[in-house]
Design a protein around this motif. Structure first.
Motif, PDB file in Angstrom:
ATOM      1  N   GLU A  45       2.671   7.515 -21.497  1.00 36.35           N
ATOM      2  CA  GLU A  45       2.699   6.856 -20.207  1.00 36.35           C
ATOM      3  C   GLU A  45       1.329   6.977 -19.562  1.00 36.35           C
ATOM      4  OE1 GLU A  45       4.397  10.546 -17.496  1.00 36.35           O
ATOM      5  OE2 GLU A  45       5.768   8.974 -18.140  1.00 36.35           O
ATOM      6  N   ASN A  46       1.078   6.189 -18.520  1.00 37.14           N
ATOM      7  CA  ASN A  46      -0.181   6.324 -17.802  1.00 37.14           C
ATOM      8  C   ASN A  46       0.055   6.145 -16.314  1.00 37.14           C
ATOM      9  OD1 ASN A  46       0.085   3.587 -17.350  1.00 37.14           O
ATOM     10  ND2 ASN A  46      -1.758   3.000 -18.432  1.00 37.14           N
ATOM     11  N   GLN A  47      -0.961   6.472 -15.546  1.00 43.86           N
ATOM     12  CA  GLN A  47      -0.823   6.472 -14.101  1.00 43.86           C
ATOM     13  C   GLN A  47      -0.581   5.076 -13.547  1.00 43.86           C
ATOM     14  OE1 GLN A  47      -4.440   8.015 -12.459  1.00 43.86           O
ATOM     15  NE2 GLN A  47      -5.775   6.648 -13.613  1.00 43.86           N
ATOM     16  N   TYR A  48      -1.109   4.064 -14.221  1.00 43.27           N
ATOM     17  CA  TYR A  48      -0.905   2.706 -13.743  1.00 43.27           C
ATOM     18  C   TYR A  48       0.562   2.295 -13.858  1.00 43.27           C
ATOM     19  CZ  TYR A  48      -5.930   1.867 -13.406  1.00 43.27           C
ATOM     20  OH  TYR A  48      -7.243   1.920 -13.028  1.00 43.27           O
ATOM     21  N   TYR A  49       1.168   2.599 -15.002  1.00 45.02           N
ATOM     22  CA  TYR A  49       2.579   2.239 -15.178  1.00 45.02           C
ATOM     23  C   TYR A  49       3.439   2.970 -14.146  1.00 45.02           C
ATOM     24  CZ  TYR A  49       7.012   1.122 -17.355  1.00 45.02           C
ATOM     25  OH  TYR A  49       8.288   0.639 -17.569  1.00 45.02           O
ATOM     26  N   LEU A  50       3.155   4.242 -13.937  1.00 45.38           N
ATOM     27  CA  LEU A  50       3.911   5.016 -12.951  1.00 45.38           C
ATOM     28  C   LEU A  50       3.714   4.441 -11.548  1.00 45.38           C
ATOM     29  CD1 LEU A  50       3.196   8.647 -14.212  1.00 45.38           C
ATOM     30  CD2 LEU A  50       5.308   7.341 -14.477  1.00 45.38           C
ATOM     31  N   TYR A  51       2.507   3.985 -11.271  1.00 47.15           N
ATOM     32  CA  TYR A  51       2.219   3.396  -9.955  1.00 47.15           C
ATOM     33  C   TYR A  51       3.055   2.126  -9.731  1.00 47.15           C
ATOM     34  CZ  TYR A  51      -0.207   0.836  -6.295  1.00 47.15           C
ATOM     35  OH  TYR A  51      -0.486   0.122  -5.153  1.00 47.15           O
ATOM     36  N   PHE A  52       3.033   1.217 -10.709  1.00 47.09           N
ATOM     37  CA  PHE A  52       3.771  -0.037 -10.552  1.00 47.09           C
ATOM     38  C   PHE A  52       5.279   0.205 -10.516  1.00 47.09           C
ATOM     39  CE2 PHE A  52      -0.161  -1.719 -12.731  1.00 47.09           C
ATOM     40  CZ  PHE A  52      -0.695  -2.265 -11.576  1.00 47.09           C
ATOM     41  N   ASP A  53       5.731   1.209 -11.258  1.00 47.46           N
ATOM     42  CA  ASP A  53       7.148   1.562 -11.218  1.00 47.46           C
ATOM     43  C   ASP A  53       7.522   2.085  -9.829  1.00 47.46           C
ATOM     44  OD1 ASP A  53       9.680   1.961 -12.704  1.00 47.46           O
ATOM     45  OD2 ASP A  53       9.329   4.064 -12.268  1.00 47.46           O
ATOM     46  N   MET A  54       6.623   2.882  -9.252  1.00 50.24           N
ATOM     47  CA  MET A  54       6.840   3.397  -7.900  1.00 50.24           C
ATOM     48  C   MET A  54       6.896   2.263  -6.878  1.00 50.24           C
ATOM     49  SD  MET A  54       4.818   3.939  -4.937  1.00 50.24           S
ATOM     50  CE  MET A  54       3.151   4.122  -5.565  1.00 50.24           C
ATOM     51  N   ARG A  55       5.972   1.307  -6.989  1.00 52.19           N
ATOM     52  CA  ARG A  55       5.950   0.168  -6.071  1.00 52.19           C
ATOM     53  C   ARG A  55       7.205  -0.706  -6.233  1.00 52.19           C
ATOM     54  NH1 ARG A  55       2.967   1.366  -1.838  1.00 52.19           N
ATOM     55  NH2 ARG A  55       0.727   1.520  -2.236  1.00 52.19           N
ATOM     56  N   GLU A  56       7.693  -0.795  -7.450  1.00 52.54           N
ATOM     57  CA  GLU A  56       8.903  -1.585  -7.685  1.00 52.54           C
ATOM     58  C   GLU A  56      10.103  -0.953  -6.979  1.00 52.54           C
ATOM     59  OE1 GLU A  56      10.341  -4.010 -11.507  1.00 52.54           O
ATOM     60  OE2 GLU A  56      10.526  -1.840 -11.771  1.00 52.54           O
ATOM     61  N   LYS A  57      10.209   0.368  -7.038  1.00 51.84           N
ATOM     62  CA  LYS A  57      11.296   1.063  -6.348  1.00 51.84           C
ATOM     63  C   LYS A  57      11.173   0.892  -4.837  1.00 51.84           C
ATOM     64  CE  LYS A  57      11.861   4.563  -9.958  1.00 51.84           C
ATOM     65  NZ  LYS A  57      11.636   5.989 -10.338  1.00 51.84           N
ATOM     66  N   GLN A  58       9.944   0.927  -4.340  1.00 49.04           N
ATOM     67  CA  GLN A  58       9.726   0.716  -2.914  1.00 49.04           C
ATOM     68  C   GLN A  58      10.119  -0.698  -2.498  1.00 49.04           C
ATOM     69  OE1 GLN A  58       5.538   1.872  -2.489  1.00 49.04           O
ATOM     70  NE2 GLN A  58       6.213   3.612  -1.259  1.00 49.04           N
ATOM     71  N   LEU A  59       9.807  -1.655  -3.368  1.00 46.33           N
ATOM     72  CA  LEU A  59      10.143  -3.048  -3.042  1.00 46.33           C
ATOM     73  C   LEU A  59      11.649  -3.240  -2.959  1.00 46.33           C
ATOM     74  CD1 LEU A  59       8.938  -5.835  -2.484  1.00 46.33           C
ATOM     75  CD2 LEU A  59       9.107  -6.322  -4.938  1.00 46.33           C
ATOM     76  N   GLU A  60      12.388  -2.540  -3.798  1.00 47.27           N
ATOM     77  CA  GLU A  60      13.848  -2.613  -3.738  1.00 47.27           C
ATOM     78  C   GLU A  60      14.354  -2.163  -2.363  1.00 47.27           C
ATOM     79  OE1 GLU A  60      15.234  -0.254  -6.962  1.00 47.27           O
ATOM     80  OE2 GLU A  60      14.579  -1.659  -8.521  1.00 47.27           O
ATOM     81  N   ILE A  61      13.718  -1.138  -1.803  1.00 45.18           N
ATOM     82  CA  ILE A  61      14.096  -0.660  -0.467  1.00 45.18           C
ATOM     83  C   ILE A  61      13.745  -1.708   0.588  1.00 45.18           C
ATOM     84  CG2 ILE A  61      13.574   1.063   1.311  1.00 45.18           C
ATOM     85  CD1 ILE A  61      13.264   3.103  -0.922  1.00 45.18           C
ATOM     86  N   ILE A  62      12.551  -2.288   0.465  1.00 45.17           N
ATOM     87  CA  ILE A  62      12.130  -3.312   1.420  1.00 45.17           C
ATOM     88  C   ILE A  62      13.103  -4.489   1.414  1.00 45.17           C
ATOM     89  CG2 ILE A  62      10.329  -5.004   1.948  1.00 45.17           C
ATOM     90  CD1 ILE A  62       8.290  -2.995   0.816  1.00 45.17           C
ATOM     91  N   GLU A  63      13.483  -4.935   0.216  1.00 45.72           N
ATOM     92  CA  GLU A  63      14.433  -6.045   0.117  1.00 45.72           C
ATOM     93  C   GLU A  63      15.785  -5.677   0.728  1.00 45.72           C
ATOM     94  OE1 GLU A  63      13.765  -8.691  -3.711  1.00 45.72           O
ATOM     95  OE2 GLU A  63      13.742  -6.580  -4.271  1.00 45.72           O
ATOM     96  N   ARG A  64      16.153  -4.424   0.593  1.00 43.99           N
ATOM     97  CA  ARG A  64      17.448  -3.981   1.100  1.00 43.99           C
ATOM     98  C   ARG A  64      17.480  -3.897   2.623  1.00 43.99           C
ATOM     99  NH1 ARG A  64      17.990   0.499  -1.858  1.00 43.99           N
ATOM    100  NH2 ARG A  64      17.460   2.032  -0.277  1.00 43.99           N
ATOM    101  N   VAL A  65      16.357  -3.498   3.240  1.00 48.52           N
ATOM    102  CA  VAL A  65      16.362  -3.267   4.691  1.00 48.52           C
ATOM    103  C   VAL A  65      15.939  -4.487   5.505  1.00 48.52           C
ATOM    104  CG1 VAL A  65      15.919  -0.815   4.379  1.00 48.52           C
ATOM    105  CG2 VAL A  65      13.981  -2.368   4.724  1.00 48.52           C
ATOM    106  N   LEU A  66      15.313  -5.453   4.873  1.00 47.91           N
ATOM    107  CA  LEU A  66      14.858  -6.626   5.632  1.00 47.91           C
ATOM    108  C   LEU A  66      15.980  -7.316   6.410  1.00 47.91           C
ATOM    109  CD1 LEU A  66      12.103  -8.408   3.509  1.00 47.91           C
ATOM    110  CD2 LEU A  66      11.907  -7.469   5.803  1.00 47.91           C
ATOM    111  N   PRO A  67      17.156  -7.522   5.809  1.00 51.75           N
ATOM    112  CA  PRO A  67      18.231  -8.168   6.589  1.00 51.75           C
ATOM    113  C   PRO A  67      18.619  -7.370   7.832  1.00 51.75           C
ATOM    114  CG  PRO A  67      18.741  -8.220   4.242  1.00 51.75           C
ATOM    115  CD  PRO A  67      17.562  -7.321   4.405  1.00 51.75           C
TER     116      PRO A  67
END
Length: 325
Positions: free
Chosen positions: A211-233
């Motif tokens: 694994e590398n730090q870039y993959y972990l970073y994008f995975d982290m941002r993806e999890k954050q985006l799921e939260i953003i999509e959930r709370v926007l409504p």
């Protein structure tokens, strides 16, 4: 019509095939053109895939030679014998998980069949073809392009999208602006998919790294985006604007300015605790609509705490240039 393009893999395939063909002809090997075919079969998109391709093809080809020797020397060099041999050979390499080497092994087996006689010279000829073909394929595939520049570009794009999303939330909380179409959310989803795919390819090009730090970073941002999509409504459908909305807007505005690949999440979680304390000090809602608005805002900041917690668990990316906020 798709745009005409010559990529690294195409160039490596052409160069590798030429080198293998030259070497096989130079050493005066029989069926020397097959060395180019074996090389082409081993050129893959990543180093790990190339190593695996060579492994499966070497194992399958050796098993193929053993099957050919036993079957053809025992029962004769006839088409029916070859066909019956394949009926047993194919399930064998499938069970050994080297079925990707089927085509290369058949190339070797057909050489033996065409010769009609399995000799020591033929054995060395085929082993030499394998060494040149597979070795050349592996050698040319050890060069891979540097993806860091593109990965850094993806990071900048994603962070800019997150800033835009937070800015739109601030506009709504302060002005009730509902003109945002949410296109940044869709763009972020598509961009993260591309970024993770490239980051995974980068991992595959480092043989000793999983694994590398870039993959972990994008995975982290993806999890954050799921939260953003959930709370926007929850945040964009407030029945009325309450005093607490300005408090949340101030926090989101500061957060939007500080979206970056470093790790300052602890600082913002502390700020969020202050926001919660301010919430507690404010007067209770006067009616049902204000109660619903305050409840939604409080749920929102709880979700943002989880958003920041995800970032806090990420160590950050060490770029060549200093990280700025």
């Amino acid at each position: 019509m798709k745009k005409f393009k010559i990529g690294y893999r195409t160039i490596k395939t052409a160069v590798g095939a030429s080198i293998a063909l030259f070497l096989a002809a130079y050493f005066d090997l029989h069926f020397f053109s097959s060395a180019a075919i074996l090389t082409i079969l081993c050129v893959q998109t990543t180093k790990k895939k190339s190593v695996h391709a060579v492994y499966t093809r070497v194992v399958a080809s050796i098993i193929g030679m053993i099957f050919a020797f036993i079957a053809l020397e025992s029962f004769g060099y006839y088409p029916i014998v070859l066909g019956l041999m394949l009926l047993v050979f194919i399930p064998t390499i499938v069970s050994l998980r080297v079925s990707d080497g089927f085509v290369s092994s058949v190339v070797i087996m057909m050489h033996i069949y065409n010769e009609g006689n399995f000799t020591v010279d033929l054995l060395w000829n085929e082993l030499s073809l394998m060494a040149i073909g597979f070795g050349t394929g592996l050698a040319v595939n050890m060069y891979m392009g540097d993806y860091q520049k593109q990965l850094d570009h993806y990071i900048n794009q994603i962070e800019e999208l997150y800033r835009s999303i937070f800015s739109e939330i601030v506009k709504y909380l302060r002005n009730g602006d509902t003109s945002w179409d949410g296109k940044e959310i869709i763009e972020a989803v598509n961009l993260l998919n591309k970024a993770k795919s490239l980051a995974f390819k980068d991992v595959e090009n480092h043989l000793a790294r999983k694994e590398n730090q870039y993959y972990l970073y994008f995975d982290m941002r993806e999890k954050q985006l799921e939260i953003i999509e959930r709370v926007l409504p929850k945040i964009t459908t407030l029945p009325v604007m309450v005093q607490q909305a300005e408090l949340v807007a101030d926090f989101m505005e500061e957060l939007s300015i500080n979206v970056h690949s470093g790790n300052t999440a602890k600082k913002f979680r502390d700020k969020l605790d202050i926001v919660k304390q301010e919430f507690a000090k404010m007067p209770l809602p006067e009616n049902h609509e204000k109660f619903l608005a305050m409840a939604s805002l409080y749920q929102f900041i709880e979700e943002m705490d989880e958003y920041l917690e995800i970032k806090q668990s990420f160590k950050g990316i060490k770029k060549k240039k200093a990280i700025t906020n």
